[in-house]
Write an enzyme that holds these catalytic residues in place. Sequence first.
Site, PDB file in Angstrom:
ATOM      1  N   GLY A 191       1.286  -1.089   0.307  1.00 57.67           N
ATOM      2  CA  GLY A 191       0.470   0.165   0.169  1.00 57.67           C
ATOM      3  C   GLY A 191       0.488   1.532  -0.254  1.00 57.67           C
ATOM      4  O   GLY A 191       0.460   2.637   0.419  1.00 57.67           O
ATOM      5  N   ASP A 217      -8.138 -13.694  -7.073  1.00 53.83           N
ATOM      6  CA  ASP A 217      -7.402 -14.923  -7.342  1.00 53.83           C
ATOM      7  C   ASP A 217      -6.662 -14.809  -8.401  1.00 53.83           C
ATOM      8  O   ASP A 217      -7.062 -14.162  -9.078  1.00 53.83           O
ATOM      9  CB  ASP A 217      -8.448 -15.928  -7.267  1.00 53.83           C
ATOM     10  CG  ASP A 217      -8.992 -15.906  -5.831  1.00 53.83           C
ATOM     11  OD1 ASP A 217      -8.676 -16.636  -5.001  1.00 53.83           O
ATOM     12  OD2 ASP A 217     -10.317 -16.568  -5.583  1.00 53.83           O
ATOM     13  N   CYS A 230       8.587  -0.298 -10.967  1.00 56.84           N
ATOM     14  CA  CYS A 230      10.434   0.151 -11.515  1.00 56.84           C
ATOM     15  C   CYS A 230      11.451  -0.584 -12.485  1.00 56.84           C
ATOM     16  O   CYS A 230      12.475  -1.129 -11.474  1.00 56.84           O
ATOM     17  CB  CYS A 230      10.637  -0.318  -9.816  1.00 56.84           C
ATOM     18  SG  CYS A 230      10.395  -1.781  -9.425  1.00 56.84           S
TER      19      CYS A 230
END
Length: 393
Positions: free
Chosen positions: A215, A261, A335
Amino acid sequence: MTPAARVQSAIEVLDAVIAAARREGASAERVAAEWLKARRFIGSKDRRAIRDLAWSAIRLCGEVPENGRAAMLAVAKNDPAVASLFDGSRYGPEPIRSDEPAAATGFAPAWLEEGLAASGITREQAAALLGRAPLDLRANRLKTTRDRLAMTLPVATERTQAPDALRLPGGTPVERWPEFADGLFEVQDTGSQLTCNALEVRPGEAVVDLCAGAGGKTLALAAALQGEGQLLACDIDRPRLSRLAPRAERAGAKVETRLLDPGREAEALVDWKAKADAVMVDAPCSGTGTWRRGPEARWRLTPAGLARYAQMQAHVLRIGADLVRPGGRLTYVVCSLLDAEGPDVVAAFLARNPDWRAAEQLVGAGTPRGAGLRLTPWDDSTDGFFFATLHRL
């Protein structure tokens, strides 16, 4: 602990890190932490010295070394002080034999060096990926401002390109500070903050963070919403996603979480189909832009692994795009500095989807690359990122 004993301990840590890298096990940080945990008698000063020695060897060896001693011998070839500690003393390493080979040095495995060069990464940019990263904070707008936070912190800080960012020396123990416990800031690289700003979230909007993890970006998006609107954070990794709720509580952020899932993500998000104003797709990737923090990651990556990442990236980008309403937007982030994970993924998506357009990026940093922007440690003093914001017509 003697200096020679520190070198021998670093060799043992390296042996454990190399073994973990070969079997795609735990990160070097975790391996070192476990090794040191089992040796509580080692003092804090010695622990830092052992880690510094081990990480110097990791940064120096482009290919996976044969063993920890060979890796440390590569350091010794460049540092006479370290070489002198191979003295055969008690708890120290055995003397260096005249015919004993050191590990080969380099920036990365040869195939990966070629891939970065083909992606337009210069030697200077590549070398900067193995430097030492600073520590960046993001002032939590839900509770404070950057200027107020800077005045309350116990150390001097530096402002960076992101409007909520403050920079401190790497290793500063910020999570022990009361300001952290009070939710006044989160640890987040300036580059990561800039990718969140690229989505241009506004109060009152409906926002999805599709690959939320623990988060970090979610909380930045929540701060931009200022407590107004909806924010859904999703991931397929239960342990990582479970860490978001206590972080959100500390930050004073309103976030709904949803565990997905693998392979059935779209089914679980049918209630959000074509309803989101903004979607963040922080796609799983090789992490080539974060080697300053985990330099051994370049020992783990393979061409086959990179191909799997590219497939996953195309998959999550499709899922995220289906959630965006007409007139809405999506920011795709990795990234990584490899074109195969950034510009190529976005270009393929745009070619298949004529109802989408790339938007101009105005975040105060970065270099154009394909339909988006690239951030690098060399050019922008951030971790390495590629990101592109796409608008649905």
